[in-house]
Design a protein around this motif. Structure first.
Motif, PDB file in Angstrom:
ATOM      1  N   ARG A   1       9.153   5.910   1.230  1.00 12.24           N
ATOM      2  CA  ARG A   1       7.906   5.907   0.479  1.00 12.24           C
ATOM      3  C   ARG A   1       7.608   4.470   0.081  1.00 12.24           C
ATOM      4  O   ARG A   1       8.319   3.872  -0.713  1.00 12.24           O
ATOM      5  N   GLN A   2       6.571   3.891   0.681  1.00 12.89           N
ATOM      6  CA  GLN A   2       6.167   2.521   0.371  1.00 12.89           C
ATOM      7  C   GLN A   2       4.677   2.511   0.079  1.00 12.89           C
ATOM      8  O   GLN A   2       3.916   3.241   0.703  1.00 12.89           O
ATOM      9  N   SER A   3       4.270   1.676  -0.853  1.00 12.24           N
ATOM     10  CA  SER A   3       2.878   1.744  -1.281  1.00 12.24           C
ATOM     11  C   SER A   3       2.320   0.373  -1.607  1.00 12.24           C
ATOM     12  O   SER A   3       2.957  -0.413  -2.287  1.00 12.24           O
ATOM     13  N   ALA A   4       1.094   0.122  -1.091  1.00 13.94           N
ATOM     14  CA  ALA A   4       0.326  -1.035  -1.521  1.00 13.94           C
ATOM     15  C   ALA A   4      -0.813  -0.577  -2.417  1.00 13.94           C
ATOM     16  O   ALA A   4      -1.711  -1.341  -2.729  1.00 13.94           O
ATOM     17  N   THR A   5      -0.775   0.667  -2.827  1.00 17.40           N
ATOM     18  CA  THR A   5      -1.812   1.236  -3.677  1.00 17.40           C
ATOM     19  C   THR A   5      -1.166   2.165  -4.695  1.00 17.40           C
ATOM     20  O   THR A   5       0.045   2.185  -4.842  1.00 17.40           O
ATOM     21  N   HIS A   6      -1.991   2.962  -5.392  1.00 18.25           N
ATOM     22  CA  HIS A   6      -1.513   3.706  -6.549  1.00 18.25           C
ATOM     23  C   HIS A   6      -1.145   5.138  -6.246  1.00 18.25           C
ATOM     24  O   HIS A   6      -0.795   5.871  -7.152  1.00 18.25           O
ATOM     25  N   PHE A   7      -1.252   5.600  -5.005  1.00 23.40           N
ATOM     26  CA  PHE A   7      -1.054   7.015  -4.710  1.00 23.40           C
ATOM     27  C   PHE A   7       0.339   7.452  -5.161  1.00 23.40           C
ATOM     28  O   PHE A   7       1.329   6.770  -4.919  1.00 23.40           O
ATOM     29  N   HIS A   8       0.415   8.607  -5.810  1.00 23.86           N
ATOM     30  CA  HIS A   8       1.661   9.031  -6.451  1.00 23.86           C
ATOM     31  C   HIS A   8       1.896  10.512  -6.212  1.00 23.86           C
ATOM     32  O   HIS A   8       0.991  11.316  -6.385  1.00 23.86           O
ATOM     33  N   PHE A   9       3.102  10.852  -5.778  1.00 21.74           N
ATOM     34  CA  PHE A   9       3.493  12.244  -5.654  1.00 21.74           C
ATOM     35  C   PHE A   9       4.655  12.541  -6.587  1.00 21.74           C
ATOM     36  O   PHE A   9       5.436  11.664  -6.933  1.00 21.74           O
ATOM     37  N   SER A  10       4.761  13.787  -6.962  1.00 21.61           N
ATOM     38  CA  SER A  10       5.762  14.202  -7.936  1.00 21.61           C
ATOM     39  C   SER A  10       7.170  14.072  -7.365  1.00 21.61           C
ATOM     40  O   SER A  10       7.400  14.282  -6.175  1.00 21.61           O
ATOM     41  N   LYS A  11       8.114  13.770  -8.263  1.00 24.62           N
ATOM     42  CA  LYS A  11       9.526  13.755  -7.884  1.00 24.62           C
ATOM     43  C   LYS A  11      10.200  15.077  -8.190  1.00 24.62           C
ATOM     44  O   LYS A  11      11.365  15.271  -7.888  1.00 24.62           O
ATOM     45  N   ILE A  12       9.459  16.008  -8.834  1.00 22.00           N
ATOM     46  CA  ILE A  12      10.030  17.312  -9.156  1.00 22.00           C
ATOM     47  C   ILE A  12       9.153  18.390  -8.550  1.00 22.00           C
ATOM     48  O   ILE A  12       7.941  18.322  -8.588  1.00 22.00           O
ATOM     49  N   GLY A  13       9.775  19.390  -7.940  1.00 21.40           N
ATOM     50  CA  GLY A  13       9.017  20.525  -7.445  1.00 21.40           C
ATOM     51  C   GLY A  13       8.402  20.342  -6.077  1.00 21.40           C
ATOM     52  O   GLY A  13       7.618  21.161  -5.639  1.00 21.40           O
ATOM     53  N   GLY A  14       8.719  19.266  -5.355  1.00 27.84           N
ATOM     54  CA  GLY A  14       8.194  19.087  -4.022  1.00 27.84           C
ATOM     55  C   GLY A  14       6.768  18.560  -4.018  1.00 27.84           C
ATOM     56  O   GLY A  14       6.116  18.421  -5.045  1.00 27.84           O
ATOM     57  N   THR A  15       6.274  18.237  -2.822  1.00 26.75           N
ATOM     58  CA  THR A  15       4.919  17.735  -2.669  1.00 26.75           C
ATOM     59  C   THR A  15       3.972  18.879  -2.335  1.00 26.75           C
ATOM     60  O   THR A  15       4.378  20.028  -2.210  1.00 26.75           O
ATOM     61  N   CYS A  16       2.705  18.546  -2.165  1.00 29.27           N
ATOM     62  CA  CYS A  16       1.675  19.577  -1.996  1.00 29.27           C
ATOM     63  C   CYS A  16       1.710  20.166  -0.585  1.00 29.27           C
ATOM     64  O   CYS A  16       1.632  19.417   0.404  1.00 29.27           O
ATOM     65  N   PRO A  17       1.785  21.489  -0.442  1.00 29.13           N
ATOM     66  CA  PRO A  17       1.841  22.103   0.899  1.00 29.13           C
ATOM     67  C   PRO A  17       0.531  22.000   1.658  1.00 29.13           C
ATOM     68  O   PRO A  17       0.503  22.240   2.873  1.00 29.13           O
ATOM     69  N   LEU A  18      -0.573  21.643   0.979  1.00 32.97           N
ATOM     70  CA  LEU A  18      -1.866  21.515   1.649  1.00 32.97           C
ATOM     71  C   LEU A  18      -2.071  20.134   2.273  1.00 32.97           C
ATOM     72  O   LEU A  18      -3.070  19.893   2.935  1.00 32.97           O
ATOM     73  N   TRP A  19      -1.143  19.251   2.037  1.00 37.34           N
ATOM     74  CA  TRP A  19      -1.215  17.889   2.562  1.00 37.34           C
ATOM     75  C   TRP A  19      -0.960  17.903   4.068  1.00 37.34           C
ATOM     76  O   TRP A  19      -0.063  18.599   4.556  1.00 37.34           O
ATOM     77  N   ASN A  20      -1.710  17.089   4.830  1.00 36.67           N
ATOM     78  CA  ASN A  20      -1.623  17.148   6.295  1.00 36.67           C
ATOM     79  C   ASN A  20      -0.310  16.620   6.857  1.00 36.67           C
ATOM     80  O   ASN A  20      -0.031  16.784   8.045  1.00 36.67           O
ATOM     81  N   VAL A  21       0.528  15.990   6.022  1.00 34.48           N
ATOM     82  CA  VAL A  21       1.820  15.516   6.523  1.00 34.48           C
ATOM     83  C   VAL A  21       2.668  16.681   7.038  1.00 34.48           C
ATOM     84  O   VAL A  21       3.491  16.521   7.937  1.00 34.48           O
ATOM     85  N   TYR A  22       2.440  17.883   6.497  1.00 35.50           N
ATOM     86  CA  TYR A  22       3.191  19.062   6.963  1.00 35.50           C
ATOM     87  C   TYR A  22       2.503  19.733   8.145  1.00 35.50           C
ATOM     88  O   TYR A  22       3.165  20.326   9.005  1.00 35.50           O
ATOM     89  N   GLU A  23       1.177  19.645   8.218  1.00 41.67           N
ATOM     90  CA  GLU A  23       0.454  20.192   9.359  1.00 41.67           C
ATOM     91  C   GLU A  23       0.868  19.486  10.645  1.00 41.67           C
ATOM     92  O   GLU A  23       0.833  20.070  11.733  1.00 41.67           O
ATOM     93  N   ALA A  24       1.296  18.218  10.539  1.00 45.92           N
ATOM     94  CA  ALA A  24       1.698  17.457  11.717  1.00 45.92           C
ATOM     95  C   ALA A  24       2.864  18.108  12.449  1.00 45.92           C
ATOM     96  O   ALA A  24       2.975  17.994  13.678  1.00 45.92           O
ATOM     97  N   PHE A  25       3.749  18.805  11.725  1.00 40.93           N
ATOM     98  CA  PHE A  25       4.886  19.455  12.381  1.00 40.93           C
ATOM     99  C   PHE A  25       4.426  20.576  13.311  1.00 40.93           C
ATOM    100  O   PHE A  25       5.119  20.920  14.262  1.00 40.93           O
ATOM    101  N   ALA A  26       3.253  21.178  13.011  1.00 38.87           N
ATOM    102  CA  ALA A  26       2.728  22.248  13.866  1.00 38.87           C
ATOM    103  C   ALA A  26       2.063  21.697  15.121  1.00 38.87           C
ATOM    104  O   ALA A  26       1.786  22.455  16.055  1.00 38.87           O
TER     105      ALA A  26
END
Length: 484
Positions: free
Chosen positions: A349-374
């Protein structure tokens, strides 16, 4: 445009420069009473004043931007959800409005709270590890212990605080590449072997055997014999990166030591991880020199696959390098880079901006990073809108390591690159998207436990700090409905 009240930050900037209000007002061409009103949040900070501050303080004024503030707000919201609720009514001990006011007026105090919470979490993890070890010993088992995650977080925070751009290493790598007339990308492999031999007396050997450790060993350096072994079966781009990483430790070792020593890391583990991260950074900057790579990216509108073909390095390497192009005199798009596995574990996880995901409870399942596996090997594009109203353009694609033999699992990850929608038109991936339509963006969140969205059918956990709406006479499609 919303008004920005940043009196606390302005006061801290002035005090760090050891200036009185009258002296700073004179340098900025303002009246002392007007500056006093700015510092006490009685007047908003205007663009004209911000430009005067930048002329006076230079890069220091970048702390007035939204990026760090949004990151701190996100961190404090997560911390507030994780702390015990106060009062008889329950709920979060800090409201959203209080958090935003704290970050706007006292960013130093906000950062201190985040640091204290991280230390508390680290100590809790150590205590849990000791408890697990004690229980195991009572049962006649060896104490395995749980490795603390704090060193990794320390190193991630180190890079984030610098917008994922390490100017000292970037400039040194670019100068070295020009001085040695080093080819770019994968074509540099032979030249790097020669530079290691000529400048440092290091002999390079390619690992071609089939021993038990060979599939796992990408690079191994013997400092006594001055022999570097690199796995032959990986791609030319990967071999060049391993050679460049070793060259970084030898050629830029003093720069790396200076950066690590000045960072104030809390453990040898963190310092060791930082050295590896900085060596990898130098390697990327050496193979993909700042000026030439940024110009190539602009020419092809940041087409990652075109850049991968041109420089002969992998999709992930290109994405990672794009997230580092934040030289103040010539900035690229501020990207957020992330790598996850199928289970949702974030390994990079590297960032040049402010985008932030939670460290507890996992990330959002609607995010396209998971759709890529399909859709393996295909770039998936998504407009995503966060609960704070900010919209981002994301592209994601799977990457897989080469097979290492029968019965050995293949590494597969999803790599994602994202930026604020205001930069989207500069990317080829915005073609065909209606950037002006707010309904075109998929509503996502930081993670189910801290996401305040109502009615999400994909919610995996009830929101922390919110009482659930429980009614045996009602069945809703959205799980874990919370009371308003």
């Amino acid at each position: 445009m919303h008004k920005q009240f940043m009196g606390g930050r302005l006061r801290r900037l002035r005090e760090e420069a050891r200036l009185t209000q009258a002296e700073l007002a004179r340098r900025l061409g303002l009246s002392a009473s007007y500056l006093n009103q700015l510092e006490n949040n009685q007047r908003p900070l205007t663009v004209a004043v911000l430009l005067k501050l930048k002329a006076q303080f230079g890069a220091e004024v970048e702390r007035f931007g939204d990026d760090e503030g949004m990151h701190l707000v996100a961190q404090l919201r997560e911390i507030a959800h994780d702390l015990p609720a106060g009062g008889q009514g329950g709920g979060m001990p800090l409201s959203q409005a209080e958090i935003k006011e704290l970050v706007a007026n006292m960013p130093g105090a906000a950062r201190a709270l985040v640091t204290l919470y991280q230390q508390r979490r680290h100590l809790t993890e150590q205590l849990e590890a000791l408890t697990v070890g004690t229980d195991a010993q009572r049962n006649g088992q060896p104490a395995a212990g749980m490795p603390p995650s704090a060193p990794y977080e320390e190193v991630r925070d180190f890079f984030f605080a610098r917008n994922n751009h390490i100017a000292l290493l970037d400039e040194a790598a670019e100068a070295f590449a020009q001085q040695c007339d080093l080819p770019q990308g994968a074509a540099a492999e032979a030249a790097l072997v020669a530079q290691l031999r000529q400048r440092h007396g290091v002999q390079t050997r390619m690992l071609t055997g089939v021993g038990e450790d060979t599939p796992r060993m990408l690079r191994h350096y013997d400092p006594q014999r001055r022999v570097l072994c690199v796995r032959a079966s990986i791609s030319a781009g990967q071999r060049a990166f391993q050679l460049a990483t070793q060259l970084a430790l030898l050629e830029a070792g003093s720069h790396i030591d200076l950066l690590v020593q000045s960072a104030g890391f809390g453990s040898d583990h963190a310092r060791g991880l930082a050295r590896i991260g900085l060596a990898n950074y130098y390697a990327g900057a050496l193979l993909l020199p700042y000026g030439a790579f940024l110009q190539a990216a602009r020419d092809c509108r940041y087409d990652v696959e075109v850049l991968s073909q041109r420089f002969g390095v992998g999709f992930e390497t290109i994405c990672h390098r794009l997230s580092t192009l934040q030289r103040p005199s010539d900035r690229g798009i501020p990207f957020f880079f992330i790598r996850v596995d199928r289970a949702g574990n974030i390994s990079k996880r590297q960032s040049a901006t402010h985008f932030h995901f939670s460290k507890i409870g996992g990330t959002c399942p609607l995010w396209n990073v998971y759709e890529a596996f399909a859709q393996p090997g295909r770039i998936v594009v998504q407009l995503a809108r966060m609960p704070d109203g900010r919209t981002y353009l994301w592209l994601a694609r799977t990457v897989s390591g080469a097979g290492t033999g029968w019965g050995r699992p293949r590494k597969t990850f999803s790599v994602a690159l994202g930026c604020d929608i205001r930069h989207a038109r500069e990317l080829v991936y915005a073609q065909g998207l209606d950037l002006a339509d707010p309904q075109a963006a998929v509503p996502i969140g930081m993670g189910c436990k801290v996401c305040e969205r109502q009615g999400c059918t994909q919610r995996a956990f009830p929101p922390l700090g919110r009482p659930l709406q429980v009614d045996e006479n009602v069945n809703q499609s959205a799980p874990y409905a919370a009371l308003p």
